[in-house]
Scaffold this motif. Structure first.
Motif, PDB file in Angstrom:
ATOM      1  N   UNK A 112       0.828  -1.205   0.000  1.00  0.00           N
ATOM      2  CA  UNK A 112       0.000   0.000   0.000  1.00  0.00           C
ATOM      3  C   UNK A 112       0.863   1.256   0.000  1.00  0.00           C
ATOM      4  N   UNK A 113       1.928   1.251   0.802  1.00  0.00           N
ATOM      5  CA  UNK A 113       2.825   2.409   0.857  1.00  0.00           C
ATOM      6  C   UNK A 113       3.541   2.588  -0.477  1.00  0.00           C
ATOM      7  N   UNK A 114       4.047   1.495  -1.047  1.00  0.00           N
ATOM      8  CA  UNK A 114       4.764   1.589  -2.315  1.00  0.00           C
ATOM      9  C   UNK A 114       3.848   2.055  -3.444  1.00  0.00           C
ATOM     10  N   UNK A 115       2.580   1.705  -3.368  1.00  0.00           N
ATOM     11  CA  UNK A 115       1.640   2.124  -4.413  1.00  0.00           C
ATOM     12  C   UNK A 115       1.401   3.625  -4.408  1.00  0.00           C
ATOM     13  N   UNK A 116       1.762   4.303  -3.308  1.00  0.00           N
ATOM     14  CA  UNK A 116       1.602   5.749  -3.228  1.00  0.00           C
ATOM     15  C   UNK A 116       2.783   6.505  -3.837  1.00  0.00           C
ATOM     16  N   UNK A 117       3.852   5.801  -4.175  1.00  0.00           N
ATOM     17  CA  UNK A 117       5.025   6.446  -4.764  1.00  0.00           C
ATOM     18  C   UNK A 117       4.808   6.702  -6.247  1.00  0.00           C
ATOM     19  N   UNK A 118       5.520   7.701  -6.778  1.00  0.00           N
ATOM     20  CA  UNK A 118       5.519   7.877  -8.223  1.00  0.00           C
ATOM     21  C   UNK A 118       6.340   6.760  -8.848  1.00  0.00           C
ATOM     22  N   UNK A 119       6.225   6.590 -10.145  1.00  0.00           N
ATOM     23  CA  UNK A 119       6.815   5.433 -10.813  1.00  0.00           C
ATOM     24  C   UNK A 119       8.329   5.381 -10.657  1.00  0.00           C
ATOM     25  N   UNK A 120       8.999   6.515 -10.783  1.00  0.00           N
ATOM     26  CA  UNK A 120      10.457   6.518 -10.666  1.00  0.00           C
ATOM     27  C   UNK A 120      10.891   6.161  -9.255  1.00  0.00           C
ATOM     28  N   UNK A 121      10.236   6.726  -8.251  1.00  0.00           N
ATOM     29  CA  UNK A 121      10.580   6.408  -6.861  1.00  0.00           C
ATOM     30  C   UNK A 121      10.312   4.943  -6.556  1.00  0.00           C
ATOM     31  N   UNK A 122       9.265   4.384  -7.144  1.00  0.00           N
ATOM     32  CA  UNK A 122       8.959   2.968  -6.952  1.00  0.00           C
ATOM     33  C   UNK A 122      10.087   2.093  -7.481  1.00  0.00           C
ATOM     34  N   UNK A 123      10.619   2.444  -8.642  1.00  0.00           N
ATOM     35  CA  UNK A 123      11.733   1.673  -9.210  1.00  0.00           C
ATOM     36  C   UNK A 123      12.976   1.775  -8.332  1.00  0.00           C
ATOM     37  N   UNK A 124      13.219   2.966  -7.780  1.00  0.00           N
ATOM     38  CA  UNK A 124      14.351   3.120  -6.859  1.00  0.00           C
ATOM     39  C   UNK A 124      14.167   2.254  -5.614  1.00  0.00           C
ATOM     40  N   UNK A 125      12.967   2.241  -5.062  1.00  0.00           N
ATOM     41  CA  UNK A 125      12.696   1.439  -3.858  1.00  0.00           C
ATOM     42  C   UNK A 125      12.863  -0.047  -4.152  1.00  0.00           C
ATOM     43  N   UNK A 126      12.412  -0.476  -5.334  1.00  0.00           N
ATOM     44  CA  UNK A 126      12.513  -1.891  -5.681  1.00  0.00           C
ATOM     45  C   UNK A 126      13.965  -2.348  -5.803  1.00  0.00           C
ATOM     46  N   UNK A 127      14.879  -1.422  -6.093  1.00  0.00           N
ATOM     47  CA  UNK A 127      16.284  -1.770  -6.279  1.00  0.00           C
ATOM     48  C   UNK A 127      17.061  -1.839  -4.973  1.00  0.00           C
ATOM     49  N   UNK A 128      16.438  -1.478  -3.854  1.00  0.00           N
ATOM     50  CA  UNK A 128      17.178  -1.420  -2.592  1.00  0.00           C
ATOM     51  C   UNK A 128      17.416  -2.799  -1.990  1.00  0.00           C
ATOM     52  N   UNK A 129      16.411  -3.674  -2.009  1.00  0.00           N
ATOM     53  CA  UNK A 129      16.576  -5.004  -1.427  1.00  0.00           C
ATOM     54  C   UNK A 129      15.519  -5.938  -2.007  1.00  0.00           C
ATOM     55  N   UNK A 130      15.731  -7.234  -1.811  1.00  0.00           N
ATOM     56  CA  UNK A 130      14.817  -8.219  -2.386  1.00  0.00           C
ATOM     57  C   UNK A 130      13.436  -8.157  -1.765  1.00  0.00           C
ATOM     58  N   UNK A 131      13.334  -7.766  -0.498  1.00  0.00           N
ATOM     59  CA  UNK A 131      12.033  -7.672   0.147  1.00  0.00           C
ATOM     60  C   UNK A 131      11.181  -6.588  -0.519  1.00  0.00           C
ATOM     61  N   UNK A 132      11.763  -5.402  -0.708  1.00  0.00           N
ATOM     62  CA  UNK A 132      11.040  -4.330  -1.381  1.00  0.00           C
ATOM     63  C   UNK A 132      10.768  -4.682  -2.844  1.00  0.00           C
ATOM     64  N   UNK A 133      11.700  -5.422  -3.455  1.00  0.00           N
ATOM     65  CA  UNK A 133      11.506  -5.801  -4.847  1.00  0.00           C
ATOM     66  C   UNK A 133      10.279  -6.694  -4.996  1.00  0.00           C
ATOM     67  N   UNK A 134      10.141  -7.665  -4.095  1.00  0.00           N
ATOM     68  CA  UNK A 134       8.983  -8.565  -4.165  1.00  0.00           C
ATOM     69  C   UNK A 134       7.684  -7.797  -3.957  1.00  0.00           C
TER      70      UNK A 134
END
Length: 445
Positions: A112-134
């Motif tokens: 839910x929190x990640x869905x509130x991010x803009x697309x670019x920020x979401x991609x940055x968050x997904x690259x931080x760790x496997x948990x956020x990526x999933x």
């Protein structure tokens, strides 16, 4: 692809009497010896680097020939690379486990929190760790895709990937080049992308930008919206908002094809595309009956006069829920605008800025019970043929109480209003109606 994963029955191998012996299981003693050797080797990390250098040089000097020395160097580099990769991989695993243990939110709230991010920020968050990526791979995180950029750097593959990740959860899609931040509602600043404003909005020179545009990897083509029709139109069927900015290669055929896949569209914004007004409105009329907001700014100010009266009538009849209409930079005639403004009974917002041929006669008797009575915002900025006489009549009807909900009116013009009785004369001075109207608006608000 599936055919490549299965061996055809006609190509089956003949049975063979030879049965290979199973590979021997790892020897526990050998594993223990290797672990102890590696532990001893890693303890050397605490030794001074100079002593390790001396030891390695002594080992090289003891080698009988150059070939053996080269082999030792290659093995040292390979072993160092293997240890480096193993260390990085283990560090990532430990970080992922640490994050999953210390992260306070459960997966559903994280999504839910990640869905509130803009697309670019979401991609940055997904690259931080496997948990956020999933978590970031959940379709809900891609419900509102915004791939607008200042300079061209998004291609068809990126758009396709994002739409596929969203699937049936896709609600809105924004694509293209926006030379300045998104305008506030009611602003009249043009957003059509060109060479001059492209240079002004970034630190790149035009030569750099031209090189980037010349690469296929950073250009959106006419097929960039095809994924909306893929998978039997699953993504386009639920799309609510579509905003397209200055995508030069999109033409009438590709845009109409995309709109045909979006029957649930509520919000359509088109700026700087080389598409015809009439064909676009016909496509909207045929495919988007639920639309509530339509914003269309021409890429060729004053040169598109393709709109016909039957098209206006069809749009009014097929899209009765329209509350916001903006047609900017087109060659529009008053009798066509009258069909639109009077026909849409729920219309609250109109913007015909920078449009040619508008004299203002369509404004007469708009405050009745049919169409136009609910208008809250009316923008006719920089309409060079707008007549002072028609504006004065409008203001008089407003003061008489015909437009009860009107809160904002913009008839400003850098060239002045067209003077009454003189098609070449211009009027710049304010009359008593303007001051009285401003006082009336202040009392309402």
């Amino acid at each position: 692809m599936d055919t490549l994963l299965h061996t055809p029955t006609s190509m089956a191998k003949r049975p063979c009497s030879f049965h290979p012996s199973p590979s021997p299981s790892p020897n526990p003693n050998m594993n223990n010896q290797l672990d102890n050797l590696l532990r001893t080797f890693l303890n050397l990390a605490d030794s001074p680097s100079l002593s390790i250098d001396h030891s390695f040089e002594h080992l090289l000097e003891s080698s009988p020939c150059d070939a053996d020395k080269s082999l030792l160097i290659d093995r040292a580099l390979k072993l160092g690379s293997l240890l480096l990769e193993a260390g990085k991989r283990s560090a990532r695993k430990r970080s992922s486990v640490h994050n999953s243990l210390t992260w306070a939110l459960p997966p559903d709230l994280t999504i839910k929190v990640l869905s509130m991010l803009d697309t670019q920020s979401l991609c940055y968050a997904a690259a931080t760790c496997s948990m956020f990526y999933k978590c970031a791979m959940d379709p809900l995180c891609y419900a509102n895709i915004d791939l607008t950029t200042v300079v061209p750097k998004v291609n068809n593959a990126v758009v396709s990937t994002m739409i596929q990740r969203a699937g049936k959860a896709l609600l809105s899609l924004k694509l293209g080049i926006v030379p300045s931040p998104i305008m506030s509602r009611g602003s009249c600043q043009p957003m059509v992308y060109g060479i001059q404003n492209a240079v002004e909005v970034s630190n790149f020179s035009w030569n750099d930008k031209k090189t980037r545009q010349g690469k296929e990897s950073s250009i959106l083509s006419r097929s960039c919206l095809n994924p909306l029709s893929g998978d039997s139109g699953a993504a386009g069927a639920v799309l609510r908002g579509l905003h397209l900015y200055n995508i030069e290669r999109i033409d009438n055929t590709s845009l109409c094809g995309a709109l045909s896949a979006c029957p649930s569209l509520l919000d359509l914004e088109i700026i700087g595309l080389h598409v015809e007004l009439r064909q676009t409105l016909v496509s909207v009329s045929m495919n988007c009956p639920l639309i509530e907001r339509l914003f269309f700014e021409s890429s060729k100010t004053g040169r598109d006069d393709s709109l016909k009266s039957p098209t206006c009538v069809e749009l009014v009849n097929n899209c009765p829920n329209l509350t916001s209409l903006a047609l900017r930079g087109f060659k529009l005639y008053d009798y066509k605008l009258r069909i639109l403004v009077k026909g849409f009974c729920k219309l609250k917002y109109v913007d015909f800025s920078t449009s040619y041929s508008i004299t203002g006669s369509f404004l007469r008797n708009l405050g009745g019970n049919i169409g136009g009575s609910l208008l809250e915002v009316m923008i006719l900025r920089d309409c060079i043929h707008l007549k002072e006489l028609e504006v004065a009549r409008l203001l008089t009807s407003v003061l008489a109480g015909d437009f009860k909900y009107l809160q904002h009116l913009d008839i400003s013009n850098r060239e002045g209003l067209a003077a009454a009785g003189d098609s070449y004369g211009r009027c710049y001075s304010s009359s008593w109606q303007y001051h009285s109207f401003e006082a009336s608006i202040r009392r309402k608000t």
